[in-house]
Write a protein that holds these residues in place. Structure first.
Motif, PDB file in Angstrom:
ATOM      1  N   LYS A  19       0.821  -1.217   0.000  1.00  0.00           N
ATOM      2  CA  LYS A  19       0.000   0.000   0.000  1.00  0.00           C
ATOM      3  C   LYS A  19       0.858   1.272   0.000  1.00  0.00           C
ATOM      4  O   LYS A  19       2.076   1.216   0.111  1.00  0.00           O
ATOM      5  CB  LYS A  19      -0.945  -0.029   1.209  1.00  0.00           C
ATOM      6  N   CYS A  22       1.934   2.017   4.040  1.00  0.00           N
ATOM      7  CA  CYS A  22       2.247   0.949   4.988  1.00  0.00           C
ATOM      8  C   CYS A  22       2.672  -0.283   4.202  1.00  0.00           C
ATOM      9  O   CYS A  22       2.654  -0.269   2.971  1.00  0.00           O
ATOM     10  CB  CYS A  22       1.047   0.628   5.875  1.00  0.00           C
ATOM     11  N   CYS A  24       1.230  -3.228   4.132  1.00  0.00           N
ATOM     12  CA  CYS A  24       0.163  -4.194   3.849  1.00  0.00           C
ATOM     13  C   CYS A  24       0.136  -4.523   2.359  1.00  0.00           C
ATOM     14  O   CYS A  24       0.382  -3.668   1.523  1.00  0.00           O
ATOM     15  CB  CYS A  24      -1.197  -3.602   4.207  1.00  0.00           C
ATOM     16  N   VAL A  37      -4.844  -5.448   6.451  1.00  0.00           N
ATOM     17  CA  VAL A  37      -4.952  -4.143   7.104  1.00  0.00           C
ATOM     18  C   VAL A  37      -4.000  -4.070   8.297  1.00  0.00           C
ATOM     19  O   VAL A  37      -3.545  -5.094   8.808  1.00  0.00           O
ATOM     20  CB  VAL A  37      -6.395  -3.893   7.620  1.00  0.00           C
ATOM     21  N   CYS A  38      -3.650  -2.836   8.674  1.00  0.00           N
ATOM     22  CA  CYS A  38      -2.789  -2.618   9.839  1.00  0.00           C
ATOM     23  C   CYS A  38      -3.204  -1.296  10.490  1.00  0.00           C
ATOM     24  O   CYS A  38      -4.048  -0.581   9.937  1.00  0.00           O
ATOM     25  CB  CYS A  38      -1.325  -2.594   9.409  1.00  0.00           C
ATOM     26  N   CYS A  41      -3.220   1.780   7.823  1.00  0.00           N
ATOM     27  CA  CYS A  41      -4.286   1.943   6.834  1.00  0.00           C
ATOM     28  C   CYS A  41      -5.676   1.869   7.465  1.00  0.00           C
ATOM     29  O   CYS A  41      -6.668   2.233   6.849  1.00  0.00           O
ATOM     30  CB  CYS A  41      -4.111   0.992   5.659  1.00  0.00           C
TER      31      CYS A  41
HETATM   32 ZN   LIG Z   1      -1.685  -1.228   6.309  1.00  0.00          ZN
END
Ligand SMILES: [Zn+2]
Length: 481
Positions: A19, A22, A24, A37-38, A41
Motif C-alpha cells: 500500500k 504501509c 500491507c 490491514v494494519c 491503513c
Molecule cells: Zn496497512
C-alpha cells in the motif's frame, strides 16, 4: 450550435505490491474483509505513514509517458471529509503541489490528431469499501452497511485533463489510450470492471455565442461503453434544458446503468469543503534529475510510437490497432519480425491462427507460452513448401495446447509435404475406384465434383500434399478414363 465541453478525472490503481503508506499487501480481491490491514491503513491514532517509493516512481513514469513536467518538489496534503470508508476522517492526497503537471495525449479521431491536455497527475490513497446489506445493493435500500478496509491505502494516481474533449467518442478514445499507456508502462492493470480504473466526467455545453455553460459531474462510470452512453445522455439533457430557455444546475450526477440515464446525486450547495492542509507526518517529495532520467530510461516504446512504426511497415490501420492494443502480442510480433521479414504475412498468421485460438478459448496472449523462433520456423516451412498450410495450422494447434515442439511433431508424425508422385497416384487410383458415383458425375460434365475428389485425396494424405499437384494428377487420371 451547442458544443459539448468535457474534462475527465481518472483514478488509476497502481500495481504495487504494498500500500501507499504501509507494508500491507495490495491484494484485495476475493479476500475476506479486513485481512490486509494494519493500524496505519485502518487510521489508528498516533501511527506514522511512510511513503512507498515504488508508487512514487510509478506516478513519475505515468507523468513522463504523458508528456508532463515532473515537479522537483511536491507535497502531500490532507483532504478532510467524513465518510465511513475513510477511517482517519481525511484522505492523504496532493493539493496545490502535485507531482506532475501540464502533459498531453494525442489521439487519432477520425483521421485527425486531437490533443487532450493533462492538467495534473497526483498521488493519493484509496478509501475502503462499503458493503450495503439488505434488499438492494444501494445505500437507500439497505438495512445496514459493513466496511472492508482491504482497499484502504492502496496507491492511486489521479489524472485530470483540461476541458479539451468535445464529444463522447473523444472521451472514450482518451480513456482507452490512457489505459493502454498505463498498461505499456506496467504500472496499472487498468481493469475498469475491477475498479482499477475509475472515471469521473465534467460536462457543460458551450453555446454559439461562446458562452460557457454550467457544468455537471458524472461520477464513477465503470466501462468505456458507459462513459460514452452517459455523456451522450447528459449532452442531450443539457441541450434540452438550454433550448427551453432554462439553466443547467451545477450538480453531481450518477449514471444509472439499469435506467440508461444520469440521475442527480447532490447539488453544489451540499458539495463538501475539504479544508485541505499539508500532511504533517510526511516529508515533501523531492525528485532529482538523476531519478527522472533513470525512470525515463525504463519507459518502453509507447503505443503512439509503435503505431507509427507498424504503419511504416504498410500494415493496415486496423491490423496495427489489433497489435498495439495488446502489448504482449505486439512484443511477440516484434521478436518474430526480427527473424522473419514479411510483416504482412506474419500479422496474418498471428491474427488468423493465434487470435482465433485465443478467442475460442477465452485466453489472452500473455497466457500463451509461445516461442517466436518456433512460430517463425513453421511459417517459413510453409513458405518453402516443406509443409502445407493446413498441416501448419494443425501443428500450431498442437503446439499451443500440448506445448510440444512443432518440429518434433512434424518429424514424429511425418507431416512434411508429399512430393512422391507415385505414392500420390496410388492414393488417387484408390479414391477414383472408391467413388464411382463422383467419377460418373465428372464424366457427365459436372466438373466441380473434382473438388470433392481432391478433398478425399487430401484426407488420405492428411493434408500433406500440395493442392495444385493433387488436382493436376487427378485430372490426368480422370482424363484417361
Ligand atoms: Zn496497512
Amino acid at each position: 450550435m451547442y458544443k459539448p465541453v468535457i474534462g475527465l478525472e481518472v483514478h488509476a490503481q497502481l500495481s504495487t505490491k504494498t500500500k501507499l503508506f504501509c507494508s500491507c499487501s495490495t491484494e484485495h480481491e476475493n479476500l475476506p474483509p479486513n485481512t490486509n490491514v494494519c493500524p496505519i491503513c485502518m487510521g489508528f491514532p498516533g501511527v506514522l505513514p511512510v511513503v512507498n517509493k515504488k508508487a512514487v516512481e510509478y506516478a513519475i513514469k505515468a507523468g513522463l509517458a504523458l508528456n508532463c513536467e515532473i515537479s522537483n518538489y511536491s507535497k502531500f496534503d490532507r483532504k478532510n471529509y467524513f465518510y465511513p470508508d475513510l477511517p482517519k476522517g481525511y484522505q492523504i492526497s496532493q493539493y496545490d503541489l502535485p507531482l506532475c503537471r501540464n502533459g498531453y495525449i494525442d489521439l487519432y479521431v477520425d483521421g485527425e490528431i486531437k490533443r487532450v491536455r493533462i492538467k495534473r497527475i497526483h498521488l493519493e490513497e484509496d478509501a475502503g469499501k462499503l458493503l450495503h446489506i439488505g434488499s438492494g445493493d444501494r445505500l437507500s435500500e439497505s438495512d445496514y452497511s459493513l466496511v472492508d478496509f482491504n482497499r484502504a491505502g492502496i496507491p492511486l494516481i489521479e489524472i485530470v485533463t483540461e476541458p479539451d474533449i468535445n464529444s463522447p467518442k473523444e472521451a472514450r478514445l482518451f480513456l482507452q489510450e490512457l489505459r493502454l499507456i498505463l498498461r505499456y508502462l506496467g504500472i496499472s492493470s487498468g481493469d475498469m470492471e475491477k475498479g482499477s480504473l475509475r472515471c469521473d466526467a465534467n460536462i457543460s455545453i458551450q453555446t454559439e455565442e461562446g458562452k460557457f455553460g454550467t457544468r455537471t459531474e458524472i461520477k464513477n462510470v465503470n466501462s468505456f461503453f458507459s462513459l460514452e452512453k452517459a455523456l451522450e445522455y447528459e449532452i442531450e439533457r443539457q441541450i434540452e434544458i438550454l433550448k427551453r430557455g432554462e439553466e443547467v444546475i451545477q450538480e453531481t450526477r450518477h449514471w444509472d446503468e439499469k435506467k440508461q440515464k444520469t440521475v442527480s446525486l447532490r447539488s453544489k450547495e451540499e458539495a463538501e469543503d475539504y479544508r485541505y492542509f499539508p500532511e504533517p507526518d510526511l516529508p515533501p517529495l523531492m525528485v532529482t534529475e538523476e531519478m527522472k532520467n533513470k525512470l525515463k530510461s525504463e519507459i518502453p516504446e509507447l503505443p503512439a510510437k509503435r503505431r507509427e512504426r507498424y504503419l511504416a511497415l504498410e500494415l493496415s490501420p486496423v491490423d496495427v490497432e489489433i497489435l498495439v492494443s495488446d502489448k504482449d502480442l505486439s512484443d511477440f510480433f516484434d521478436k518474430a519480425l526480427r527473424i522473419y521479414g514479411n510483416a504482412k504475412n506474419l500479422h496474418s498468421w498471428l491474427s488468423v491462427e493465434i487470435l482465433s485460438y485465443l478467442n475460442e478459448n477465452k485466453l489472452e496472449f500473455k497466457d500463451l507460452d509461445i516461442d517466436p523462433e518456433k512460430f517463425v520456423k513453421l511459417i517459413e516451412m510453409v513458405d518453402k513448401n516443406e509443409i502445407t498450410r493446413p498441416v501448419a495450422k494443425e501443428v500450431l494447434r498442437k503446439y499451443l495446447t500440448q506445448k510440444e515442439d512443432p518440429l518434433v511433431i512434424i518429424e514424429k508424425e511425418g507431416l512434411r509435404v508429399v512430393a512422391d508422385t507415385s505414392y500420390l497416384q496410388d492414393i488417387i487410383k484408390n479414391v477414383i475406384s472408391n467413388n464411382s458415383k463422383a467419377v460418373e458425375d465428372w464424366k457427365k460434365g459436372k466438373k466441380q465434383v473434382i473438388n470433392f475428389l481432391v478433398g478425399q485425396v487430401m484426407k488420405e494424405t492428411r493434408g500433406r500434399a500440395s493442392l495444385d499437384v493433387v488436382k493436376n494428377l487427378l485430372e490426368e487420371e480422370l482424363n484417361k478414363l
